[in-house]
Design an enzyme around this catalytic site. Structure first.
Site, PDB file in Angstrom:
ATOM      1  N   ASN A   9     -13.140   9.659  -3.155  1.00  0.00           N
ATOM      2  CA  ASN A   9     -13.559   8.699  -4.167  1.00  0.00           C
ATOM      3  C   ASN A   9     -13.704   7.341  -3.491  1.00  0.00           C
ATOM      4  OD1 ASN A   9     -13.394  10.693  -6.170  1.00  0.00           O
ATOM      5  ND2 ASN A   9     -11.215  10.303  -6.460  1.00  0.00           N
ATOM      6  N   HIS A  49      -6.375   3.138  -0.012  1.00  0.00           N
ATOM      7  CA  HIS A  49      -6.154   3.556   1.379  1.00  0.00           C
ATOM      8  C   HIS A  49      -6.944   4.847   1.505  1.00  0.00           C
ATOM      9  CE1 HIS A  49      -3.213   4.065   4.980  1.00  0.00           C
ATOM     10  NE2 HIS A  49      -4.057   5.113   5.024  1.00  0.00           N
ATOM     11  N   HIS A  91      -9.455  14.279  -0.337  1.00  0.00           N
ATOM     12  CA  HIS A  91      -8.807  15.288  -1.171  1.00  0.00           C
ATOM     13  C   HIS A  91      -9.237  16.679  -0.698  1.00  0.00           C
ATOM     14  CE1 HIS A  91      -7.612  12.597  -4.638  1.00  0.00           C
ATOM     15  NE2 HIS A  91      -8.590  11.860  -4.145  1.00  0.00           N
ATOM     16  N   ASP A 120      -0.525  16.079  -3.018  1.00  0.00           N
ATOM     17  CA  ASP A 120      -0.775  15.106  -4.072  1.00  0.00           C
ATOM     18  C   ASP A 120       0.340  15.207  -5.120  1.00  0.00           C
ATOM     19  OD1 ASP A 120      -3.595  13.548  -5.160  1.00  0.00           O
ATOM     20  OD2 ASP A 120      -2.001  13.918  -6.616  1.00  0.00           O
ATOM     21  N   GLY A 151     -14.012   6.112  -8.845  1.00  0.00           N
ATOM     22  CA  GLY A 151     -12.777   6.786  -9.250  1.00  0.00           C
ATOM     23  C   GLY A 151     -11.625   6.612  -8.290  1.00  0.00           C
ATOM     24  N   HIS A 175      -8.596   8.249   1.695  1.00  0.00           N
ATOM     25  CA  HIS A 175      -7.982   9.582   1.653  1.00  0.00           C
ATOM     26  C   HIS A 175      -9.027  10.626   1.291  1.00  0.00           C
ATOM     27  CE1 HIS A 175      -7.434   7.539  -2.214  1.00  0.00           C
ATOM     28  NE2 HIS A 175      -7.583   8.715  -2.787  1.00  0.00           N
ATOM     29  N   HIS A 192      -4.583   1.685   8.208  1.00  0.00           N
ATOM     30  CA  HIS A 192      -5.001   1.289   6.860  1.00  0.00           C
ATOM     31  C   HIS A 192      -6.485   0.940   6.864  1.00  0.00           C
ATOM     32  CE1 HIS A 192      -4.634  -0.250   2.754  1.00  0.00           C
ATOM     33  NE2 HIS A 192      -5.534  -1.155   3.153  1.00  0.00           N
ATOM     34  N   CYS A 216       0.873  -1.183   0.000  1.00  0.00           N
ATOM     35  CA  CYS A 216       0.000   0.000   0.000  1.00  0.00           C
ATOM     36  C   CYS A 216       0.907   1.229   0.000  1.00  0.00           C
ATOM     37  CB  CYS A 216      -0.921   0.009   1.215  1.00  0.00           C
ATOM     38  SG  CYS A 216      -1.833   1.560   1.380  1.00  0.00           S
TER      39      CYS A 216
HETATM   40  P1  5GP Z   1      -7.946   8.546  -5.831  1.00  0.00           P
HETATM   41  O1  5GP Z   1      -8.208   8.568  -7.294  1.00  0.00           O
HETATM   42  O2  5GP Z   1      -7.576   7.168  -5.338  1.00  0.00           O
HETATM   43  O3  5GP Z   1      -9.036   9.179  -5.027  1.00  0.00           O
HETATM   44  O4  5GP Z   1      -6.713   9.493  -5.625  1.00  0.00           O
HETATM   45  C1  5GP Z   1      -5.414   9.047  -5.444  1.00  0.00           C
HETATM   46  C2  5GP Z   1      -4.526  10.267  -5.481  1.00  0.00           C
HETATM   47  O5  5GP Z   1      -3.253   9.902  -5.001  1.00  0.00           O
HETATM   48  C3  5GP Z   1      -4.329  10.839  -6.889  1.00  0.00           C
HETATM   49  O6  5GP Z   1      -4.740  12.202  -6.911  1.00  0.00           O
HETATM   50  C4  5GP Z   1      -2.829  10.670  -7.130  1.00  0.00           C
HETATM   51  O7  5GP Z   1      -2.282  11.752  -7.860  1.00  0.00           O
HETATM   52  C5  5GP Z   1      -2.267  10.563  -5.743  1.00  0.00           C
HETATM   53  N1  5GP Z   1      -1.064   9.749  -5.646  1.00  0.00           N
HETATM   54  C6  5GP Z   1      -0.881   8.524  -6.202  1.00  0.00           C
HETATM   55  N2  5GP Z   1       0.327   8.044  -5.873  1.00  0.00           N
HETATM   56  C7  5GP Z   1       0.928   8.981  -5.099  1.00  0.00           C
HETATM   57  C8  5GP Z   1       2.208   9.053  -4.461  1.00  0.00           C
HETATM   58  O8  5GP Z   1       3.040   8.159  -4.531  1.00  0.00           O
HETATM   59  N3  5GP Z   1       2.459  10.183  -3.751  1.00  0.00           N
HETATM   60  C9  5GP Z   1       1.561  11.197  -3.637  1.00  0.00           C
HETATM   61  N4  5GP Z   1       1.929  12.253  -2.925  1.00  0.00           N
HETATM   62  N5  5GP Z   1       0.338  11.162  -4.222  1.00  0.00           N
HETATM   63  C10 5GP Z   1       0.034  10.063  -4.944  1.00  0.00           C
HETATM   64 ZN    ZN Z   2      -2.559   1.577   3.473  1.00  0.00          ZN
END
Ligand code: 5GP
Ligand code: ZN
Length: 113
Positions: free
Chosen positions: A86, A97, A101, A31, A92, A99, A47, A5
């Protein structure tokens, strides 16, 4: 913690990230591919895969995430912003994990996302 993860790896310091804030239960970082001038991710250290997997004991954790977003937005000087979560592939979600935004910093009143 969950193996494989990337956000758990950020929590553990095994993967680099621009960490803005840490508390006992949360980490906030930038991000890697920002979709707004300010794009922060607020994650629990624990997690939790997604909103779908939340259980009763996570109630305080989710509340803490929202209040952290409010505090971070204030710190960043944002007057208005967007919070989004999301949920699942159909929603999306790419990183499994939980999160939150925090997006903001647009000059216009109508963000074009
Ligand atoms: P999701 O689409 O899952 O809601 O958003 C995942 C977010 O995590 C995306 O906006 C993506 O740019 C960000 N992200 C993915 N991998 C990494 C990473 O290794 N480091 C950081 N800082 N952000 C990440
Ligand atoms: Zn995790």
């Amino acid at each position: 913690m969950q193996a494989d993860c990337i956000f758990c790896d950020i929590v553990l310091g095994k993967r680099s990230a621009e960490v803005i804030k840490q508390t006992g239960g949360l980490v906030v970082f930038k991000d890697i591919k920002p979709k707004a001038p300010i794009h922060l991710l607020i994650i629990p250290k624990k997690h939790v895969k997604s909103i779908i997997e939340l259980v009763g004991e996570d109630r305080e954790l989710v509340s803490d995430m929202v209040y952290m977003a409010k505090d971070m937005a204030e710190e960043q000087g944002l007057q208005g912003y967007r919070l989004s979560i999301n949920v699942g592939r159909e929603g999306g979600q790419v990183v499994d994990h939980l999160h939150l935004h925090l997006l903001g910093g647009w000059n216009t009143s109508q963000p074009d996302l």
